[in-house]
Design an enzyme around this catalytic site. Structure first.
Site, PDB file in Angstrom:
ATOM      1  N   ASN A  16     -98.711 -86.364  15.766  1.00  0.00           N
ATOM      2  CA  ASN A  16     -99.827 -87.089  16.380  1.00  0.00           C
ATOM      3  C   ASN A  16     -99.912 -86.866  17.887  1.00  0.00           C
ATOM      4  O   ASN A  16    -100.875 -87.279  18.532  1.00  0.00           O
ATOM      5  CB  ASN A  16     -99.719 -88.594  16.090  1.00  0.00           C
ATOM      6  CG  ASN A  16     -98.442 -89.205  16.630  1.00  0.00           C
ATOM      7  OD1 ASN A  16     -97.364 -88.932  16.092  1.00  0.00           O
ATOM      8  ND2 ASN A  16     -98.530 -90.015  17.665  1.00  0.00           N
ATOM      9  N   GLY A  18     -98.041 -84.331  21.493  1.00  0.00           N
ATOM     10  CA  GLY A  18     -97.097 -83.350  22.012  1.00  0.00           C
ATOM     11  C   GLY A  18     -97.111 -82.007  21.313  1.00  0.00           C
ATOM     12  O   GLY A  18     -98.151 -81.494  20.895  1.00  0.00           O
ATOM     13  N   ARG A  39     -95.321 -91.658  12.009  1.00  0.00           N
ATOM     14  CA  ARG A  39     -94.881 -92.982  11.584  1.00  0.00           C
ATOM     15  C   ARG A  39     -96.031 -93.976  11.595  1.00  0.00           C
ATOM     16  O   ARG A  39     -96.140 -94.823  10.720  1.00  0.00           O
ATOM     17  CB  ARG A  39     -93.771 -93.493  12.507  1.00  0.00           C
ATOM     18  CG  ARG A  39     -92.438 -92.781  12.351  1.00  0.00           C
ATOM     19  CD  ARG A  39     -91.418 -93.319  13.322  1.00  0.00           C
ATOM     20  NE  ARG A  39     -91.822 -93.121  14.706  1.00  0.00           N
ATOM     21  CZ  ARG A  39     -91.159 -93.577  15.752  1.00  0.00           C
ATOM     22  NH1 ARG A  39     -90.064 -94.300  15.578  1.00  0.00           N
ATOM     23  NH2 ARG A  39     -91.579 -93.332  16.974  1.00  0.00           N
ATOM     24  N   SER A 146     -83.483 -76.645  20.126  1.00  0.00           N
ATOM     25  CA  SER A 146     -83.517 -76.641  21.585  1.00  0.00           C
ATOM     26  C   SER A 146     -82.401 -75.736  22.090  1.00  0.00           C
ATOM     27  O   SER A 146     -81.354 -75.600  21.446  1.00  0.00           O
ATOM     28  CB  SER A 146     -83.297 -78.063  22.113  1.00  0.00           C
ATOM     29  OG  SER A 146     -83.071 -78.052  23.508  1.00  0.00           O
ATOM     30  N   TYR A 169     -78.074 -85.838  21.531  1.00  0.00           N
ATOM     31  CA  TYR A 169     -79.215 -84.928  21.367  1.00  0.00           C
ATOM     32  C   TYR A 169     -78.764 -83.482  21.210  1.00  0.00           C
ATOM     33  O   TYR A 169     -79.153 -82.793  20.261  1.00  0.00           O
ATOM     34  CB  TYR A 169     -80.163 -85.047  22.563  1.00  0.00           C
ATOM     35  CG  TYR A 169     -81.389 -84.174  22.433  1.00  0.00           C
ATOM     36  CD1 TYR A 169     -82.485 -84.604  21.687  1.00  0.00           C
ATOM     37  CD2 TYR A 169     -81.450 -82.918  23.034  1.00  0.00           C
ATOM     38  CE1 TYR A 169     -83.615 -83.806  21.550  1.00  0.00           C
ATOM     39  CE2 TYR A 169     -82.573 -82.118  22.900  1.00  0.00           C
ATOM     40  CZ  TYR A 169     -83.651 -82.562  22.160  1.00  0.00           C
ATOM     41  OH  TYR A 169     -84.756 -81.761  22.020  1.00  0.00           O
ATOM     42  N   THR A 204     -93.363 -83.303  27.577  1.00  0.00           N
ATOM     43  CA  THR A 204     -93.668 -84.210  26.471  1.00  0.00           C
ATOM     44  C   THR A 204     -93.080 -85.589  26.786  1.00  0.00           C
ATOM     45  O   THR A 204     -92.366 -85.765  27.777  1.00  0.00           O
ATOM     46  CB  THR A 204     -93.063 -83.712  25.142  1.00  0.00           C
ATOM     47  OG1 THR A 204     -91.624 -83.714  25.259  1.00  0.00           O
ATOM     48  CG2 THR A 204     -93.546 -82.310  24.798  1.00  0.00           C
ATOM     49  N   ASP A 205     -93.339 -86.537  25.907  1.00  0.00           N
ATOM     50  CA  ASP A 205     -92.820 -87.891  26.099  1.00  0.00           C
ATOM     51  C   ASP A 205     -91.290 -87.911  26.153  1.00  0.00           C
ATOM     52  O   ASP A 205     -90.698 -88.756  26.821  1.00  0.00           O
ATOM     53  CB  ASP A 205     -93.284 -88.803  24.957  1.00  0.00           C
ATOM     54  CG  ASP A 205     -94.757 -89.174  25.069  1.00  0.00           C
ATOM     55  OD1 ASP A 205     -95.388 -88.796  26.073  1.00  0.00           O
ATOM     56  OD2 ASP A 205     -95.278 -89.822  24.141  1.00  0.00           O
ATOM     57  N   ILE A 206     -90.660 -86.983  25.441  1.00  0.00           N
ATOM     58  CA  ILE A 206     -89.194 -87.012  25.322  1.00  0.00           C
ATOM     59  C   ILE A 206     -88.510 -86.790  26.672  1.00  0.00           C
ATOM     60  O   ILE A 206     -87.379 -87.207  26.889  1.00  0.00           O
ATOM     61  CB  ILE A 206     -88.720 -85.975  24.269  1.00  0.00           C
ATOM     62  CG1 ILE A 206     -87.393 -86.426  23.651  1.00  0.00           C
ATOM     63  CG2 ILE A 206     -88.582 -84.580  24.863  1.00  0.00           C
ATOM     64  CD1 ILE A 206     -86.988 -85.622  22.415  1.00  0.00           C
ATOM     65  N   ASN A 207     -89.216 -86.120  27.616  1.00  0.00           N
ATOM     66  CA  ASN A 207     -88.648 -85.906  28.954  1.00  0.00           C
ATOM     67  C   ASN A 207     -89.532 -86.499  30.047  1.00  0.00           C
ATOM     68  O   ASN A 207     -89.494 -86.063  31.203  1.00  0.00           O
ATOM     69  CB  ASN A 207     -88.397 -84.416  29.213  1.00  0.00           C
ATOM     70  CG  ASN A 207     -89.649 -83.570  29.035  1.00  0.00           C
ATOM     71  OD1 ASN A 207     -90.720 -83.923  29.519  1.00  0.00           O
ATOM     72  ND2 ASN A 207     -89.510 -82.436  28.371  1.00  0.00           N
TER      73      ASN A 207
END
Length: 246
Positions: A16, A18, A39, A146, A169, A204-207
């Site tokens: 949804n 990124g 989700r 990654s 991670y 992205t949101d993750i970083n």
């Protein structure tokens, strides 16, 4: 719109936003039917609607990689509507706030939480969808990994991201790489190809959007691996420039 993927069905987890959304957009723009797995069904539907505005055949499915019930429901939905799955992109993943501590100080719960999504979630989704992938003429599984999961690069003091020692991670992505290799070996005599990809340091949101690469760049290798020809490689770890060391 190119139609070289017309008739193909692709499911992308965490699609949804990124990189997942961009992978879906690129596959859909080439003619694939893309299943936006997320989700939150509302956010998934918003993403699918946006893709449909660009004349992409996008559908939203509610799938939480740590909730087996939602995985099973998705399998039933795909079986009923399409009878097969051609492409699975395991994109959903997390980097927990508690992982930003020195490795020895990370709480065991942070490790469990991260593995639940990044490792067990990848396996649970793949295991459940494998029967549908086997019904495809040329199934493709792409696992978002990654460079932080590379043991070779983590051991190199000159590695660009040598200071990014996130215990949960990084090791979860190492585990994803291992799953990739072992599953590819099991499926070597089938048309299915299984590979891992490094999207690079993508915003992205993750970083907190600190990455210097765009999502368009981050999706390049994943889309390439999702559309490999019949003689393409399986069981590897790649970015868009080639092989990434284990």
């Amino acid at each position: 719109m190119s139609e070289d993927l017309k008739g193909k069905v692709a499911l992308i987890t965490g699609a949804n936003k990124g990189i997942g959304y961009e992978i879906a957009r690129q596959l859909g723009s080439r003619g694939a039917t893309v299943l936006i797995a997320s989700r939150d069904i509302g956010r998934g539907e918003e993403a699918a609607n946006q893709l449909r505005l660009n004349k992409i055949d996008a559908r939203s499915v509610q799938l939480d990689v740590i909730a087996q019930k939602t995985i099973d429901s998705t399998v039933q939905q795909i079986e009923s509507e399409f009878g097969k799955l051609d492409i699975l992109v395991n994109n959903a993943g997390i980097l927990a706030e508690g992982d930003r501590l020195p490795p020895s100080q990370v709480e065991i719960e942070t490790l469990r939480q991260t593995y639940e999504t990044n490792v067990f979630g990848v396996f649970a989704v793949t295991k459940a969808l494998l029967p549908l992938l086997k019904k495809s003429r040329a199934g493709r599984i792409v696992n978002l990994s990654s460079s932080l999961g590379s043991l070779t690069q983590n051991s190199d003091p000159n590695f660009e991201f040598a200071n990014f020692k996130f215990l949960a991670y990084n090791s979860s992505k190492t585990a994803v790489n291992a799953i990739t290799v072992l599953l590819a070996a099991e499926l070597k005599d089938t048309p299915i190809k299984v590979n891992a990809t490094d999207p690079g340091f993508t915003a992205t949101d993750i970083n907190q959007h600190q990455g210097y690469r765009t999502v368009e760049q981050g999706a390049i290798a994943a889309v390439k691996l999702a559309t490999l020809p019949d003689d393409g490689f399986s069981g590897g770890f790649f970015d868009e420039n080639g092989v990434v060391p284990w």
